[in-house]
Design an enzyme around this catalytic site. Structure first.
Site, PDB file in Angstrom:
ATOM      1  N   LYS A   1      38.076  51.481  38.022  1.00  0.00           N
ATOM      2  CA  LYS A   1      38.742  52.054  36.733  1.00  0.00           C
ATOM      3  C   LYS A   1      37.662  53.245  36.599  1.00  0.00           C
ATOM      4  O   LYS A   1      38.268  54.167  36.188  1.00  0.00           O
ATOM      5  CB  LYS A   1      38.797  51.019  35.554  1.00  0.00           C
TER       6      LYS A   1
ATOM      7  N   ASP B   1      31.841  39.159  35.420  1.00  0.00           N
ATOM      8  CA  ASP B   1      32.698  40.151  35.970  1.00  0.00           C
ATOM      9  C   ASP B   1      32.629  41.566  35.066  1.00  0.00           C
ATOM     10  O   ASP B   1      33.010  41.410  33.902  1.00  0.00           O
ATOM     11  CB  ASP B   1      34.051  39.549  36.087  1.00  0.00           C
TER      12      ASP B   1
ATOM     13  N   TRP C   1      41.532  36.702  33.959  1.00  0.00           N
ATOM     14  CA  TRP C   1      42.416  37.325  34.936  1.00  0.00           C
ATOM     15  C   TRP C   1      42.891  36.348  35.822  1.00  0.00           C
ATOM     16  O   TRP C   1      42.136  35.411  36.090  1.00  0.00           O
ATOM     17  CB  TRP C   1      41.184  38.292  35.543  1.00  0.00           C
TER      18      TRP C   1
END
Ligand code: LMR
Length: 396
Positions: free
Chosen positions: A246, A211, A130
């Site tokens: 999310k 993560d 990312w």
């Protein structure tokens, strides 16, 4: 003073949303940022979140400051969700969790904690990763480097490259891993691979930082925690940065958590004192509302079951779109085989599109994709699938 401040480059992901908003083409499509949209093209507020908000409004909470580490009911529920209710990590009280403003906030807490307590620490991250990962650690003054992750020829995890790189790291290095739904590749290790990675990290005394932003979007809530649970079984110390953006569809509420798993309860208490110092000097203490929504849902077995169903619905929709995307590309005449898209996990597809192809899609078709070729499948829609795939085939 400000006249001489140079222009900063646009963010590779959120900068795309800014450009998309300015685009006047009515047929524009945004597949940049990882945000789930339903069949109507909207990002839903989950029914369970609506119900939680109703209950919270009825209870009319005070708005007094929360403790520096935030709502501890939320933190305990997040530990359960991450490690499993019967995890030894929970009942030995050797994990400390603090509320964090989103997964990004959690990562920044970790970066500041490392800089202050281990000034020479280096964080190794996957290639690719990312784009915000290196920025967060750079901003805190923590050195970063890369280990191999992706084999673009075979379109799979570069396990030999990964193992070779980890085997050479000096003890005390931190290794940033994606708990599930690797962003951007969508390629996760198997159980056997996680076990091998965890064993190596433990043997070489490397610190895993995980993560964990997509729990439930890969194969299931518990299934997606497999990697973390394997790591916790092998490594006495690890850090998990969780995001509820999310899976609770609470993007704007910035709900996240940072968990430090320590060797024993005493170490956890000392680590907690340092983490609280980092938070106090950064944003003082976290907000309340989004965390209260999540703890209301997770703390009520009926609501929690309904939420798991809502997560499954989002996951199933993404998987259906994934299959439709790959099949439509083939039907529209793509010469190369995009079958690998069906095997990737999570919100994204690492399409293999080049920077030039991505630029052509934006300039000629008002289709916005991250420069690495990462496409947000979660933002696709059945109604625009033909147009999307025709445009992609035209730039191949
Ligand atoms: C993404 O990768 O698109 C998301 O994690 C959103 C973000 O902040 O970049």
């Amino acid at each position: 003073m400000f006249e001489d401040v140079p222009q900063a480059p646009a963010d590779p992901i959120l900068g795309l949303t800014e450009a998309f908003k300015k685009d006047s083409n009515p047929a524009k499509i945004n597949l940049g940022v990882g945000v789930f949209t339903d069949a109507s093209g909207k990002t839903p507020l989950l029914d369970t979140a609506k119900e939680a908000e109703k209950r919270l409004a009825g209870a009319a909470q005070s708005r007094v400051y929360l403790p520096i580490d935030g709502d501890q009911k939320f933190c305990a529920l997040m530990q359960k969700l991450t490690f499993g209710a019967d995890s030894e990590v929970l009942f030995t009280r050797r994990a400390f969790t603090a509320c964090a403003p989103g997964g990004t906030g959690a990562l920044r807490i970790v970066a500041d904690f490392l800089k202050q307590n281990f000034p020479s620490a280096k964080v190794w991250m996957s290639n690719p990763t990312w784009p915000n990962h290196p920025q967060i650690f750079d901003a805190a003054g923590v050195r970063t480097d890369r280990y191999p992750w992706f084999d673009p020829v075979a379109n799979k995890l570069d396990m030999p490259g990964l193992i070779e790189a980890l085997s050479k790291l000096p003890a005390g290095s931190a290794v940033l891993l994606h708990g599930c739904c690797h962003n951007p590749t969508g390629i996760d290790p198997t159980v056997e691979e996680w076990t091998q990675i965890a064993g190596l990290l433990a043997a070489r005394k490397l610190l895993p930082i995980v993560d964990f932003a997509y729990q439930g979007f890969g194969t299931g809530i518990d299934e997606d925690a497999t990697g973390i649970r394997i790591l916790a079984a092998h490594c006495r110390e690890l850090i998990v940065c969780s995001s509820c953006s999310k899976n609770f569809s609470l993007y704007a509420d910035r709900v996240g958590a940072v968990t430090f798993v320590c060797n024993d309860e005493n170490s956890a208490q000392r680590v907690a004192s340092q983490v609280k110092r980092v938070i106090r000097a950064n944003y003082s203490n976290p907000p309340q509302h989004g965390f209260a929504i999540v703890s209301t849902i997770l703390g009520d077995s009926a609501l929690c079951a309904a939420w798991e169903k809502e997560v499954a619905d989002m996951r199933n929709r993404i998987n259906a779109l994934r299959a439709l995307f790959a099949d439509t590309l083939a039907a529209k005449g793509a010469k190369q085989d995009f079958g690998f898209i069906k095997k990737q996990l999570g919100m994204f597809s690492f399409s293999g599109l080049s920077k030039e192809q991505v630029d052509a899609l934006r300039d000629q078709h008002a289709i916005y994709i991250v420069g690495s070729g990462r496409v947000s499948v979660a933002g696709m829609n059945e109604k625009t699938m033909d147009r999307l795939c025709e445009a992609i085939v035209s730039v191949l």
